[in-house]
Design an enzyme around this catalytic site. Structure first.
Site, PDB file in Angstrom:
ATOM      1  N   HIS A  22      27.157  56.949  44.209  1.00 44.71           N
ATOM      2  CA  HIS A  22      26.602  57.040  42.858  1.00 44.71           C
ATOM      3  C   HIS A  22      25.285  57.814  42.911  1.00 44.71           C
ATOM      4  CE1 HIS A  22      25.747  55.981  38.753  1.00 44.71           C
ATOM      5  NE2 HIS A  22      24.511  55.722  39.148  1.00 44.71           N
TER       6      HIS A  22
ATOM      7  N   MET B 167      37.181  59.210  38.539  1.00 44.76           N
ATOM      8  CA  MET B 167      36.730  58.835  37.202  1.00 44.76           C
ATOM      9  C   MET B 167      37.651  57.822  36.529  1.00 44.76           C
ATOM     10  SD  MET B 167      33.985  60.462  37.226  1.00 44.76           S
ATOM     11  CE  MET B 167      33.381  60.320  35.551  1.00 44.76           C
ATOM     12  N   ARG B 168      38.048  56.822  37.273  1.00 42.45           N
ATOM     13  CA  ARG B 168      38.856  55.759  36.674  1.00 42.45           C
ATOM     14  C   ARG B 168      38.419  54.428  37.242  1.00 42.45           C
ATOM     15  NH1 ARG B 168      43.661  56.122  33.618  1.00 42.45           N
ATOM     16  NH2 ARG B 168      44.787  54.316  34.358  1.00 42.45           N
TER      17      ARG B 168
ATOM     18  N   GLY C  79      35.116  67.765  43.800  1.00 46.80           N
ATOM     19  CA  GLY C  79      35.399  67.341  45.170  1.00 46.80           C
ATOM     20  C   GLY C  79      34.402  67.797  46.219  1.00 46.80           C
ATOM     21  N   SER C  80      33.134  67.974  45.822  1.00 45.22           N
ATOM     22  CA  SER C  80      32.178  68.410  46.852  1.00 45.22           C
ATOM     23  C   SER C  80      31.849  67.272  47.826  1.00 45.22           C
ATOM     24  CB  SER C  80      30.901  68.981  46.228  1.00 45.22           C
ATOM     25  OG  SER C  80      30.130  67.973  45.634  1.00 45.22           O
ATOM     26  N   ASN C  81      31.825  66.043  47.340  1.00 48.51           N
ATOM     27  CA  ASN C  81      31.625  64.914  48.272  1.00 48.51           C
ATOM     28  C   ASN C  81      32.841  64.740  49.173  1.00 48.51           C
ATOM     29  OD1 ASN C  81      29.034  63.272  47.974  1.00 48.51           O
ATOM     30  ND2 ASN C  81      29.616  63.649  45.834  1.00 48.51           N
TER      31      ASN C  81
ATOM     32  N   ASN D 234      31.906  53.609  47.222  1.00 48.38           N
ATOM     33  CA  ASN D 234      31.714  54.615  46.170  1.00 48.38           C
ATOM     34  C   ASN D 234      30.343  55.240  46.358  1.00 48.38           C
ATOM     35  OD1 ASN D 234      32.166  56.024  43.662  1.00 48.38           O
ATOM     36  ND2 ASN D 234      30.763  54.581  42.682  1.00 48.38           N
TER      37      ASN D 234
HETATM   38  C1  GRF Z   1      28.941  62.894  42.312  1.00 49.08           C
HETATM   39  O1  GRF Z   1      27.694  63.076  41.707  1.00 49.08           O
HETATM   40  C2  GRF Z   1      29.141  61.449  42.652  1.00 49.08           C
HETATM   41  O2  GRF Z   1      27.954  60.801  43.011  1.00 49.08           O
HETATM   42  C3  GRF Z   1      29.675  60.883  41.371  1.00 49.08           C
HETATM   43  O3  GRF Z   1      30.526  61.879  40.870  1.00 49.08           O
HETATM   44  C4  GRF Z   1      30.078  63.151  41.335  1.00 49.08           C
HETATM   45  C5  GRF Z   1      31.251  63.810  42.005  1.00 49.08           C
HETATM   46  O4  GRF Z   1      30.966  65.117  42.428  1.00 49.08           O
HETATM   47  N1  GRF Z   1      30.322  59.608  41.594  1.00 49.08           N
HETATM   48  P1  GRF Z   1      31.931  65.861  43.427  1.00 49.08           P
HETATM   49  O5  GRF Z   1      33.310  65.883  42.771  1.00 49.08           O
HETATM   50  O6  GRF Z   1      31.951  65.098  44.703  1.00 49.08           O
HETATM   51  O7  GRF Z   1      31.383  67.245  43.588  1.00 49.08           O
END
Ligand code: GRF
Length: 199
Positions: free
Chosen positions: A110, A91-92, A14-16, A108
């Site tokens: 990526h 992740m789904r 969940g860093s994003n 999203n």
């Molecule tokens: C990130 O690299 C994002 O681009 C990808 O999954 C990863 C999630 O990382 N879709 P976080 O959980 O946000 O740290």
């Protein structure tokens, strides 16, 4: 405030999501995170959201058919009056039915400069391919894997001594966490412009 309500979808660290919640708490994103949605009970994103007082909902996907899981998701999103979705390490795969319900309203992030390196481990694969410029992409979600229209990209110059994990970390911290909040702002600005122009 735009009055728009967003949900962040995440399955892990969940860093994003954290970078987004931080931006939602400032003027950078003039809208509200109404809900953080997670499908994994152990995911760190849940604590991160709770620490910020952002409502969370855990809808475990394990053992559930896609249709049944998504029906629960749709109910939660409806209850929280969510307009738009931000996938951040969710992740789904979402079904075409679900995508239609949020038509054009799902973003999203990526970890590669799409259309190059779609699919898993985009950042590590950029390293393996020896790219000189690496980056990340915020795109609209369609039925394909990382094929939706691109909204915003950010890049960095590869030093060459990072290694696959080091490059993935750089992409995450230097690009993803910066570009995703900006992309959301851009998205909102476009929606507002469209609202003004619409007859
Ligand atoms: C990130 O690299 C994002 O681009 C990808 O999954 C990863 C999630 O990382 N879709 P976080 O959980 O946000 O740290």
């Amino acid at each position: 405030m735009s009055g728009l309500r967003f949900a962040i979808f995440a399955s892990g660290r969940g860093s994003n999501a954290e970078a987004l919640m931080q931006a939602f708490a400032t003027d950078l994103i003039p809208a509200e995170v109404g809900l953080v949605v997670c499908n994994q009970p152990e995911a760190q994103v849940l604590q991160k959201a709770q620490a910020r007082g952002v409502p969370t909902v855990l809808v475990p996907s394990k053992g559930l058919a896609r249709e049944a899981h998504e029906a629960q998701l749709l109910e939660e999103l409806h209850k929280a009056r969510i307009d738009h979705l931000l996938l951040a390490g969710y992740m789904r795969i979402l079904s075409p039915y679900f995508l239609k319900r949020f038509n054009g309203s799902i973003l999203n992030i990526h970890p590669s400069l799409l259309p190059d390196f779609p699919g898993l481990e985009g950042a590590e694969r950029q390293w393996a391919a020896g790219v000189k410029v690496a980056g990340a992409t915020v795109h609209f979600v369609d039925a394909g894997v990382d094929t939706g229209q691109i909204l915003l990209q950010g890049s960095l110059i590869v030093r060459g001594d990072e290694g696959p994990d080091g490059l993935a970390k750089r992409v995450l911290h230097e690009v993803e966490h910066v570009v995703y909040p900006r992309a959301v702002r851009l998205f909102i600005d476009r929606l507002n412009r469209y609202r003004k122009e619409a007859p």
